[in-house]
Design a protein around this motif. Structure first.
Motif, short mmCIF file in Angstrom:
data_model
loop_
_atom_site.label_atom_id
_atom_site.label_comp_id
_atom_site.label_asym_id
_atom_site.label_seq_id
_atom_site.Cartn_x
_atom_site.Cartn_y
_atom_site.Cartn_z
N GLN A 25 0.85 -1.18 0.00
CA GLN A 25 0.00 0.00 0.00
C GLN A 25 0.89 1.24 0.00
O GLN A 25 1.77 1.37 0.86
N PRO A 26 0.71 2.15 -0.95
CA PRO A 26 1.51 3.37 -0.92
C PRO A 26 1.16 4.19 0.31
O PRO A 26 0.05 4.14 0.82
N ILE A 27 2.10 4.94 0.79
CA ILE A 27 1.83 5.85 1.90
C ILE A 27 1.82 7.27 1.33
O ILE A 27 2.76 7.70 0.66
N VAL A 28 0.71 7.95 1.52
CA VAL A 28 0.50 9.25 0.87
C VAL A 28 1.15 10.37 1.66
O VAL A 28 1.83 11.22 1.10
N GLU A 29 0.94 10.38 2.96
CA GLU A 29 1.51 11.44 3.78
C GLU A 29 2.98 11.14 4.09
O GLU A 29 3.47 10.04 3.84
N VAL A 30 3.67 12.12 4.68
CA VAL A 30 5.05 11.92 5.11
C VAL A 30 5.08 10.81 6.16
O VAL A 30 4.31 10.85 7.12
N PRO A 31 5.92 9.79 6.00
CA PRO A 31 5.99 8.73 7.03
C PRO A 31 6.34 9.29 8.39
O PRO A 31 7.25 10.12 8.52
N PHE A 32 5.61 8.87 9.44
CA PHE A 32 5.84 9.37 10.79
C PHE A 32 7.02 8.66 11.43
O PHE A 32 6.91 8.07 12.51
#
Length: 230
Positions: A25-32
């Motif tokens: 699954q792509p991560i849309v926001e900046v990774p935390f």
């Protein structure tokens, strides 16, 4: 031909390959997460704290502070691979993004696998333009094909007090590279044509009627296991 493909997909699933090897699954926001590493084209590895990333359409710059406290500003042209470490916050982030709408949650067109250790970004270019880093969605089965998330919706966030610009996109569009060739944009509307280009040299896949984008990971796995002659 269709039955042969279905039988072999079942064989792969029974042996655990399809469960273990899925598009992420792509991560849309900046990774935390602010931990990770950069592998430079020179072979040097910079590991430590991620201070910021700069994005347009893909990441074009990464700022790192290594384990010795030395700060590095690295351009995409210098980087071969950039990895962001998975932590509890990122796992929650994946869950949150997936559940952001009922449509997204129930859609079968979107990949659902999550990275175990790192979110991986690799050096590439779109249409032969400047080099950038895109999120690799098949790091566990990228021998022949590299499938990348196609970002275009600009977002901004912050990490360690510095501004980060990020990009995102629907999960039904990808960039695919075969054997290191230039990226090909693949989406639902052009998948039949793209399928012939990517998989048409495999006799078993060439006759598959009405290939669907939602089966992309299965097509990549099948090709890698049964159609690679190198």
């Amino acid at each position: 031909m269709k039955n042969t493909f279905a039988i072999l997909l079942l064989f792969l699933a029974m042996n655990g390959n399809l469960c273990a090897q899925q598009l992420q699954q792509p991560i849309v926001e900046v990774p935390f997460s602010n931990k990770g590493y950069v592998l430079l084209k020179s072979g040097q590895v910079v590991e430590g704290t991620i201070r910021s990333t700069n994005s347009g359409r893909g990441i074009n710059q990464v700022k790192m502070e290594d384990t010795q406290g030395i700060k590095h500003t690295l351009r995409a042209e210098e980087i071969q691979e950039f990895a962001v470490a998975i932590n509890g916050a990122v796992r929650l982030q994946y869950f949150s993004e997936r559940g952001s709408s009922v449509k997204k949650l129930l859609s079968k067109d979107q990949p659902t696998a999550k990275p175990k250790d790192f979110i991986i970004y690799r050096n590439t270019s779109i249409n032969g333009e400047k080099e950038l880093l895109l999120q690799l969605l098949n790091p566990d089965f990228d021998t022949i094909f590299e499938a990348y998330y196609d970002p275009f919706a600009r977002k901004t966030s912050s990490l360690e007090g510095e501004l980060i610009t990020w990009t995102g996109d629907k999960h039904r569009a990808y960039f695919i590279s075969k054997n290191g060739a230039p990226l090909l944009k693949v989406k639902k509307g052009n998948y039949k044509k793209a399928f012939t280009f990517l998989f048409g040299d495999c006799p078993h896949l060439a006759g598959l009627p009405k290939p669907k984008l939602m089966d992309l990971e299965n097509h990549i796995l099948y090709y890698q296991n049964y159609c690679s002659f190198n």
